[in-house]
Design a protein around this motif. Structure first.
Motif, mmCIF file in Angstrom:
data_model
loop_
_atom_site.group_PDB
_atom_site.id
_atom_site.type_symbol
_atom_site.label_atom_id
_atom_site.label_comp_id
_atom_site.label_asym_id
_atom_site.label_seq_id
_atom_site.Cartn_x
_atom_site.Cartn_y
_atom_site.Cartn_z
ATOM 1 N N TYR A 180 45.854 57.919 77.364
ATOM 2 C CA TYR A 180 45.102 57.723 78.607
ATOM 3 C C TYR A 180 45.039 58.977 79.467
ATOM 4 N N ASN A 181 45.672 60.053 78.994
ATOM 5 C CA ASN A 181 45.742 61.278 79.801
ATOM 6 C C ASN A 181 46.376 60.977 81.152
ATOM 7 N N ALA A 182 47.486 60.242 81.108
ATOM 8 C CA ALA A 182 48.153 59.772 82.320
ATOM 9 C C ALA A 182 49.434 60.553 82.598
ATOM 10 N N ASP A 183 49.933 60.448 83.817
ATOM 11 C CA ASP A 183 51.238 60.999 84.192
ATOM 12 C C ASP A 183 52.303 59.919 84.015
ATOM 13 N N VAL A 184 53.550 60.349 83.863
ATOM 14 C CA VAL A 184 54.680 59.437 83.769
ATOM 15 C C VAL A 184 55.513 59.561 85.036
ATOM 16 N N HIS A 185 55.921 58.432 85.575
ATOM 17 C CA HIS A 185 56.719 58.403 86.798
ATOM 18 C C HIS A 185 58.024 57.677 86.498
ATOM 19 N N LEU A 186 59.138 58.405 86.469
ATOM 20 C CA LEU A 186 60.456 57.823 86.234
ATOM 21 C C LEU A 186 61.058 57.372 87.559
ATOM 22 N N VAL A 187 61.632 56.180 87.566
ATOM 23 C CA VAL A 187 62.248 55.676 88.800
ATOM 24 C C VAL A 187 63.586 55.050 88.473
ATOM 25 N N SER A 188 64.584 55.314 89.337
ATOM 26 C CA SER A 188 65.915 54.751 89.130
ATOM 27 C C SER A 188 66.534 54.419 90.487
ATOM 28 N N VAL A 189 67.567 53.569 90.433
ATOM 29 C CA VAL A 189 68.208 53.103 91.654
ATOM 30 C C VAL A 189 69.629 53.628 91.734
ATOM 31 N N LEU A 190 69.991 54.160 92.907
ATOM 32 C CA LEU A 190 71.334 54.676 93.166
ATOM 33 C C LEU A 190 72.010 53.874 94.263
ATOM 34 N N ASN A 191 73.313 53.771 94.173
ATOM 35 C CA ASN A 191 74.089 53.221 95.272
ATOM 36 C C ASN A 191 73.898 54.116 96.491
ATOM 37 N N SER A 192 73.833 53.519 97.652
ATOM 38 C CA SER A 192 73.514 54.270 98.872
ATOM 39 C C SER A 192 74.538 55.352 99.212
ATOM 40 N N LYS A 193 75.744 55.290 98.657
ATOM 41 C CA LYS A 193 76.797 56.239 99.007
ATOM 42 C C LYS A 193 76.912 57.411 98.030
ATOM 43 N N ILE A 194 76.171 57.386 96.944
ATOM 44 C CA ILE A 194 76.298 58.414 95.916
ATOM 45 C C ILE A 194 75.299 59.546 96.156
ATOM 46 N N ARG A 195 75.787 60.782 96.057
ATOM 47 C CA ARG A 195 74.892 61.935 96.135
ATOM 48 C C ARG A 195 74.078 62.012 94.846
ATOM 49 N N ILE A 196 72.783 62.185 94.981
ATOM 50 C CA ILE A 196 71.902 62.156 93.815
ATOM 51 C C ILE A 196 72.303 63.199 92.783
ATOM 52 N N GLU A 197 72.502 64.452 93.214
ATOM 53 C CA GLU A 197 72.778 65.540 92.275
ATOM 54 C C GLU A 197 74.107 65.382 91.557
ATOM 55 N N LYS A 198 75.009 64.579 92.095
ATOM 56 C CA LYS A 198 76.324 64.395 91.487
ATOM 57 C C LYS A 198 76.391 63.145 90.588
ATOM 58 N N SER A 199 75.343 62.408 90.513
ATOM 59 C CA SER A 199 75.371 61.139 89.793
ATOM 60 C C SER A 199 75.035 61.326 88.314
ATOM 61 N N ARG A 200 75.547 60.415 87.514
ATOM 62 C CA ARG A 200 75.253 60.441 86.076
ATOM 63 C C ARG A 200 73.785 60.113 85.808
ATOM 64 N N ILE A 201 73.207 59.216 86.612
ATOM 65 C CA ILE A 201 71.814 58.850 86.392
ATOM 66 C C ILE A 201 70.885 60.034 86.660
ATOM 67 N N TYR A 202 71.286 60.912 87.574
ATOM 68 C CA TYR A 202 70.480 62.109 87.848
ATOM 69 C C TYR A 202 70.402 62.982 86.598
ATOM 70 N N ARG A 203 71.553 63.163 85.931
ATOM 71 C CA ARG A 203 71.570 63.976 84.722
ATOM 72 C C ARG A 203 70.763 63.323 83.610
ATOM 73 N N LYS A 204 70.877 61.998 83.517
ATOM 74 C CA LYS A 204 70.136 61.279 82.475
ATOM 75 C C LYS A 204 68.629 61.370 82.712
ATOM 76 N N VAL A 205 68.203 61.147 83.922
ATOM 77 C CA VAL A 205 66.781 61.213 84.244
ATOM 78 C C VAL A 205 66.245 62.628 84.036
ATOM 79 N N SER A 206 67.060 63.626 84.352
ATOM 80 C CA SER A 206 66.641 65.020 84.155
ATOM 81 C C SER A 206 66.384 65.310 82.682
ATOM 82 N N ARG A 207 67.256 64.773 81.808
ATOM 83 C CA ARG A 207 67.053 64.967 80.366
ATOM 84 C C ARG A 207 65.780 64.275 79.890
ATOM 85 N N ILE A 208 65.539 63.075 80.398
ATOM 86 C CA ILE A 208 64.336 62.342 80.000
ATOM 87 C C ILE A 208 63.080 63.054 80.502
ATOM 88 N N LYS A 209 63.153 63.597 81.702
ATOM 89 C CA LYS A 209 62.004 64.324 82.248
ATOM 90 C C LYS A 209 61.662 65.529 81.369
#
Length: 299
Positions: A180-209
């Motif tokens: 479709y010549n489309a863009d991909v938008h990855l979305v994930s949910v973090l606990n409100s107290k966790i710093r994004i750059e220090k989270s495991r999900i940040y590293r995982k999403v970065s690899r997928i990106k």
């Protein structure tokens, strides 16, 4: 190797405006994959006495249903049914018949209109039935809320979870984005107290990106905050707010030990999403492969 080819599409429909939208949605996919389409019209089963004592009436009943389906589909296509379209009439209920067909015949995609059932007394059963179909299917299920996707899908939203394997849905996201010549938008949910750059999900999403970017597909990332333990609700709300053209989710094995459930994420999104949802069931995964992947994310 994960199969992302769509050669055969199964589309349950009725002979109303909702059925017409089901045809339109199937054609949106056909245009990109050149797939064959089977339109399935399901008529109610007569009671036992009628079936036993009026066999001729039963034959006439199905014959009339076949004729009605042919006229309905033919009208959509301007008087002539295309060669890539097949028609099928069955007696029973939509959920039971669809599940029996996807167990016996290999389809590459099932398209379900959430508004196909209009009877108030059956709406709750129909909602549960859609989830059952999504969970039982060995192929993807495209579920839409009576508003078909456009022929041009511009953005595909993909929820990412920390304890989930995402090979199947990312492979499909890349395939659809390329078609479709489309863009991909990855979305994930973090606990409100966790710093994004220090989270495991940040590293995982970065690899997928990076993985998506290797296919020359533009990839955006959004992290949502949640103060409770129900990220599936946050994702479902975001899908409706963001109004992306298509959301791509997985069903089975969303929880490590809950393999027979379609999972909270899929259940919530299927129920609440106003946008079309492309549902994948990666049944070939095993508990061992999931545990290995979870352990890797903790290193």
């Amino acid at each position: 190797m994960i199969n992302t080819t769509v050669n055969n599409i199964l589309v349950p429909l009725n002979l109303t405006a909702e059925g017409r939208n089901s045809i339109k949605q199937a054609m949106m996919i056909h245009e990109k994959f050149n797939a064959k389409i089977t339109f399935l019209y399901i008529i109610p089963m007569k009671n036992l006495l009628t079936r036993l004592f009026h066999p001729i009436g039963q034959i006439r009943y199905k014959h009339n249903a076949v004729r009605d389906l042919e006229e309905y589909v033919s009208e959509y296509y301007g008087g002539k049914i295309p060669e890539f379209v097949r028609l099928k009439v069955k007696r029973g209920t939509i959920v039971r018949i669809v599940i029996s067909l996807i167990s016996a015949i290999r389809y590459d995609l099932i398209i379900i209109n959430k508004k196909l059932e209009q009877r108030t007394c059956l709406l709750q059963n129909w909602e549960s039935g859609i989830k059952l179909i999504a969970g039982e299917a060995f192929c993807p299920v495209l579920i839409f809320n009576d508003i078909p996707t456009e022929s041009d899908i511009n953005e595909i939203l993909v929820p990412i979870e920390i304890n989930r394997r995402h090979k199947h849905n990312i492979v499909w996201a890349i395939e659809l984005a390329q078609r479709y010549n489309a863009d991909v938008h990855l979305v994930s949910v973090l606990n409100s107290k966790i710093r994004i750059e220090k989270s495991r999900i940040y590293r995982k999403v970065s690899r997928i990106k990076k993985w998506v970017a290797k296919s020359n597909i533009s990839c955006e990332v959004t992290f949502l905050r949640s103060s409770n333990n129900k990220p599936h609700q946050v994702i479902a709300e975001y899908i409706n707010q963001a109004k992306k053209d298509l959301a791509l989710i997985m069903t089975h094995q969303e929880a490590i030990l809950d393999i027979n459930s379609i999972g909270d994420m899929a259940s919530e999104v299927i129920t609440e999403s106003e946008q079309p949802v492309f549902v994948i069931t990666p049944k070939k995964e095993t508990l061992i492969t999931i545990l290995i992947d979870v352990l890797k994310t903790k290193k």
